[in-house]
Design a protein around this motif. Structure first.
Motif, PDB file in Angstrom:
ATOM      1  N   GLY A  71       0.816  -1.216   0.000  1.00 22.62           N
ATOM      2  CA  GLY A  71       0.000   0.000   0.000  1.00 22.62           C
ATOM      3  C   GLY A  71       0.847   1.261   0.000  1.00 22.62           C
ATOM      4  O   GLY A  71       0.548   2.224  -0.704  1.00 22.62           O
ATOM      5  N   VAL A  72       1.916   1.266   0.780  1.00 22.47           N
ATOM      6  CA  VAL A  72       2.809   2.430   0.845  1.00 22.47           C
ATOM      7  C   VAL A  72       3.505   2.628  -0.500  1.00 22.47           C
ATOM      8  O   VAL A  72       3.586   3.742  -1.015  1.00 22.47           O
ATOM      9  CB  VAL A  72       3.849   2.268   1.982  1.00 22.47           C
ATOM     10  CG1 VAL A  72       4.868   3.389   1.951  1.00 22.47           C
ATOM     11  CG2 VAL A  72       3.160   2.220   3.332  1.00 22.47           C
ATOM     12  N   GLY A  73       3.980   1.535  -1.078  1.00 21.57           N
ATOM     13  CA  GLY A  73       4.650   1.614  -2.375  1.00 21.57           C
ATOM     14  C   GLY A  73       3.728   2.145  -3.449  1.00 21.57           C
ATOM     15  O   GLY A  73       4.117   2.979  -4.271  1.00 21.57           O
ATOM     16  N   GLU A  74       2.479   1.684  -3.459  1.00 18.43           N
ATOM     17  CA  GLU A  74       1.509   2.145  -4.459  1.00 18.43           C
ATOM     18  C   GLU A  74       1.165   3.623  -4.254  1.00 18.43           C
ATOM     19  O   GLU A  74       1.018   4.368  -5.224  1.00 18.43           O
ATOM     20  CB  GLU A  74       0.230   1.294  -4.410  1.00 18.43           C
ATOM     21  CG  GLU A  74       0.407  -0.070  -5.019  1.00 18.43           C
ATOM     22  CD  GLU A  74       0.890  -0.012  -6.463  1.00 18.43           C
ATOM     23  OE1 GLU A  74       0.343   0.763  -7.275  1.00 18.43           O
ATOM     24  OE2 GLU A  74       1.843  -0.750  -6.781  1.00 18.43           O
ATOM     25  N   LEU A  75       1.035   4.039  -2.996  1.00 18.50           N
ATOM     26  CA  LEU A  75       0.753   5.446  -2.704  1.00 18.50           C
ATOM     27  C   LEU A  75       1.912   6.327  -3.178  1.00 18.50           C
ATOM     28  O   LEU A  75       1.691   7.370  -3.806  1.00 18.50           O
ATOM     29  CB  LEU A  75       0.503   5.643  -1.207  1.00 18.50           C
ATOM     30  CG  LEU A  75       0.200   7.076  -0.764  1.00 18.50           C
ATOM     31  CD1 LEU A  75      -1.065   7.591  -1.426  1.00 18.50           C
ATOM     32  CD2 LEU A  75       0.064   7.126   0.759  1.00 18.50           C
ATOM     33  N   MET A  76       3.121   5.894  -2.887  1.00 19.02           N
ATOM     34  CA  MET A  76       4.296   6.663  -3.319  1.00 19.02           C
ATOM     35  C   MET A  76       4.371   6.725  -4.845  1.00 19.02           C
ATOM     36  O   MET A  76       4.694   7.761  -5.418  1.00 19.02           O
ATOM     37  CB  MET A  76       5.572   6.051  -2.748  1.00 19.02           C
ATOM     38  CG  MET A  76       5.698   6.222  -1.251  1.00 19.02           C
ATOM     39  SD  MET A  76       7.166   5.429  -0.609  1.00 19.02           S
ATOM     40  CE  MET A  76       8.432   6.408  -1.351  1.00 19.02           C
ATOM     41  N   ARG A  77       4.069   5.631  -5.492  1.00 18.24           N
ATOM     42  CA  ARG A  77       4.085   5.575  -6.962  1.00 18.24           C
ATOM     43  C   ARG A  77       3.034   6.534  -7.532  1.00 18.24           C
ATOM     44  O   ARG A  77       3.290   7.259  -8.486  1.00 18.24           O
ATOM     45  CB  ARG A  77       3.839   4.152  -7.424  1.00 18.24           C
ATOM     46  CG  ARG A  77       4.029   3.945  -8.903  1.00 18.24           C
ATOM     47  CD  ARG A  77       3.942   2.476  -9.295  1.00 18.24           C
ATOM     48  NE  ARG A  77       5.176   1.790  -8.951  1.00 18.24           N
ATOM     49  CZ  ARG A  77       5.295   0.817  -8.057  1.00 18.24           C
ATOM     50  NH1 ARG A  77       4.241   0.385  -7.403  1.00 18.24           N
ATOM     51  NH2 ARG A  77       6.451   0.243  -7.820  1.00 18.24           N
ATOM     52  N   ALA A  78       1.854   6.559  -6.937  1.00 21.74           N
ATOM     53  CA  ALA A  78       0.777   7.445  -7.405  1.00 21.74           C
ATOM     54  C   ALA A  78       1.161   8.909  -7.209  1.00 21.74           C
ATOM     55  O   ALA A  78       0.902   9.747  -8.078  1.00 21.74           O
ATOM     56  CB  ALA A  78      -0.523   7.123  -6.676  1.00 21.74           C
ATOM     57  N   ALA A  83       3.090  14.095  -9.504  1.00 21.19           N
ATOM     58  CA  ALA A  83       4.117  15.143  -9.593  1.00 21.19           C
ATOM     59  C   ALA A  83       4.714  15.192 -10.999  1.00 21.19           C
ATOM     60  O   ALA A  83       4.959  16.276 -11.540  1.00 21.19           O
ATOM     61  CB  ALA A  83       5.218  14.889  -8.563  1.00 21.19           C
ATOM     62  N   ALA A  84       4.932  14.035 -11.605  1.00 16.64           N
ATOM     63  CA  ALA A  84       5.466  13.971 -12.970  1.00 16.64           C
ATOM     64  C   ALA A  84       4.507  14.628 -13.951  1.00 16.64           C
ATOM     65  O   ALA A  84       4.918  15.396 -14.828  1.00 16.64           O
ATOM     66  CB  ALA A  84       5.721  12.517 -13.367  1.00 16.64           C
ATOM     67  N   GLU A  85       3.219  14.340 -13.816  1.00 20.09           N
ATOM     68  CA  GLU A  85       2.221  14.907 -14.713  1.00 20.09           C
ATOM     69  C   GLU A  85       2.131  16.421 -14.563  1.00 20.09           C
ATOM     70  O   GLU A  85       1.967  17.135 -15.557  1.00 20.09           O
ATOM     71  CB  GLU A  85       0.873  14.232 -14.497  1.00 20.09           C
ATOM     72  CG  GLU A  85       0.867  12.798 -14.996  1.00 20.09           C
ATOM     73  CD  GLU A  85      -0.372  12.010 -14.627  1.00 20.09           C
ATOM     74  OE1 GLU A  85      -1.283  12.570 -13.971  1.00 20.09           O
ATOM     75  OE2 GLU A  85      -0.434  10.823 -14.989  1.00 20.09           O
ATOM     76  N   VAL A 107       5.932   9.276 -19.877  1.00 20.65           N
ATOM     77  CA  VAL A 107       6.269   9.147 -18.461  1.00 20.65           C
ATOM     78  C   VAL A 107       6.568   7.669 -18.237  1.00 20.65           C
ATOM     79  O   VAL A 107       5.746   6.806 -18.549  1.00 20.65           O
ATOM     80  CB  VAL A 107       5.131   9.612 -17.535  1.00 20.65           C
ATOM     81  CG1 VAL A 107       5.493   9.373 -16.073  1.00 20.65           C
ATOM     82  CG2 VAL A 107       4.801  11.080 -17.776  1.00 20.65           C
ATOM     83  N   ARG A 108       7.750   7.413 -17.726  1.00 18.87           N
ATOM     84  CA  ARG A 108       8.176   6.026 -17.487  1.00 18.87           C
ATOM     85  C   ARG A 108       8.707   5.897 -16.074  1.00 18.87           C
ATOM     86  O   ARG A 108       9.118   6.875 -15.476  1.00 18.87           O
ATOM     87  CB  ARG A 108       9.262   5.636 -18.476  1.00 18.87           C
ATOM     88  CG  ARG A 108       8.728   5.610 -19.914  1.00 18.87           C
ATOM     89  CD  ARG A 108       9.557   4.738 -20.733  1.00 18.87           C
ATOM     90  NE  ARG A 108       8.926   4.448 -22.000  1.00 18.87           N
ATOM     91  CZ  ARG A 108       9.357   3.527 -22.812  1.00 18.87           C
ATOM     92  NH1 ARG A 108      10.399   2.790 -22.496  1.00 18.87           N
ATOM     93  NH2 ARG A 108       8.767   3.303 -23.946  1.00 18.87           N
ATOM     94  N   GLU A 109       8.723   4.666 -15.586  1.00 20.11           N
ATOM     95  CA  GLU A 109       9.273   4.397 -14.266  1.00 20.11           C
ATOM     96  C   GLU A 109      10.460   3.458 -14.415  1.00 20.11           C
ATOM     97  O   GLU A 109      10.367   2.432 -15.080  1.00 20.11           O
ATOM     98  CB  GLU A 109       8.214   3.747 -13.378  1.00 20.11           C
ATOM     99  CG  GLU A 109       8.711   3.509 -11.964  1.00 20.11           C
ATOM    100  CD  GLU A 109       7.640   2.939 -11.053  1.00 20.11           C
ATOM    101  OE1 GLU A 109       8.030   2.341 -10.035  1.00 20.11           O
ATOM    102  OE2 GLU A 109       6.443   3.079 -11.350  1.00 20.11           O
TER     103      GLU A 109
END
Length: 175
Positions: A71-78, A83-85, A107-109
């Motif tokens: 959940g933390v990882g997904e929140l950080m990714r979102a 911010a990227a957008e 936009v890539r990760e």
């Protein structure tokens, strides 16, 4: 002088190939927080405007280091994606003002070096990579250092390096 049927067919194919419209060039700029990114963007916009090309922007989100809890990882990714957008929309608006054309946005990760080379390999419309050089340090920057050494052998397009100490007027005078 008369052509044989084979010669006439060959001549027609060559003429047709020469008259086909080339695709508009696409100038790729890597969006980051560096000061010299502005010079790269200014150059790409000037070049695109001068030759009827387009500007493409790549923003790479660093992979999340906090994968302990899904959940933390997904929140950080979102949050990173948001911010990227936001950053991309600011630069896209600037490109639109300078070129009267909407830029292509990517936009890539992942690792910027890997993602940049992968994008250039996948998107055959990209015809030039434009990078801004840091003029306030010993090196031009880590991405440029990589691209002109190891990355150049994997890059299928030319690389233009724009000095970060040029003014907009100096860059615009090139076109």
């Amino acid at each position: 002088m008369a052509f044989s049927d084979d010669e006439a067919a060959s001549f027609s194919e060559v003429t047709l190939a020469k008259t086909k419209k080339k695709q508009d060039p696409v100038f790729l700029v890597v969006v980051d927080d560096s000061e010299e990114m502005h010079q790269a963007l200014q150059f790409a916009c000037g070049r695109a405007d001068a030759v009827g090309g387009k500007v493409a922007l790549l923003y790479c989100i660093a992979p999340s280091e906090f994968e302990y809890f899904a959940g933390v990882g997904e929140l950080m990714r979102a949050e990173a994606r948001e911010a990227a957008e936001e950053k991309m929309s600011i630069h896209a608006e600037y490109v639109q003002q300078l070129t009267n054309s909407t830029p292509i946005l990517y936009v890539r990760e992942g690792d910027i070096r890997d993602e940049l080379l992968s994008l250039i390999s996948e998107e055959t419309d990209i015809s030039l990579l434009v990078l801004g050089a840091d003029t306030n340090s010993e090196t031009a920057g880590p991405l440029i250092s990589f691209m002109v050494t190891r990355g150049a052998s994997s890059c299928r397009v030319p690389i233009t390096v724009v000095p970060g100490n040029l003014t907009d007027e100096q860059i615009d005078a090139l076109f």
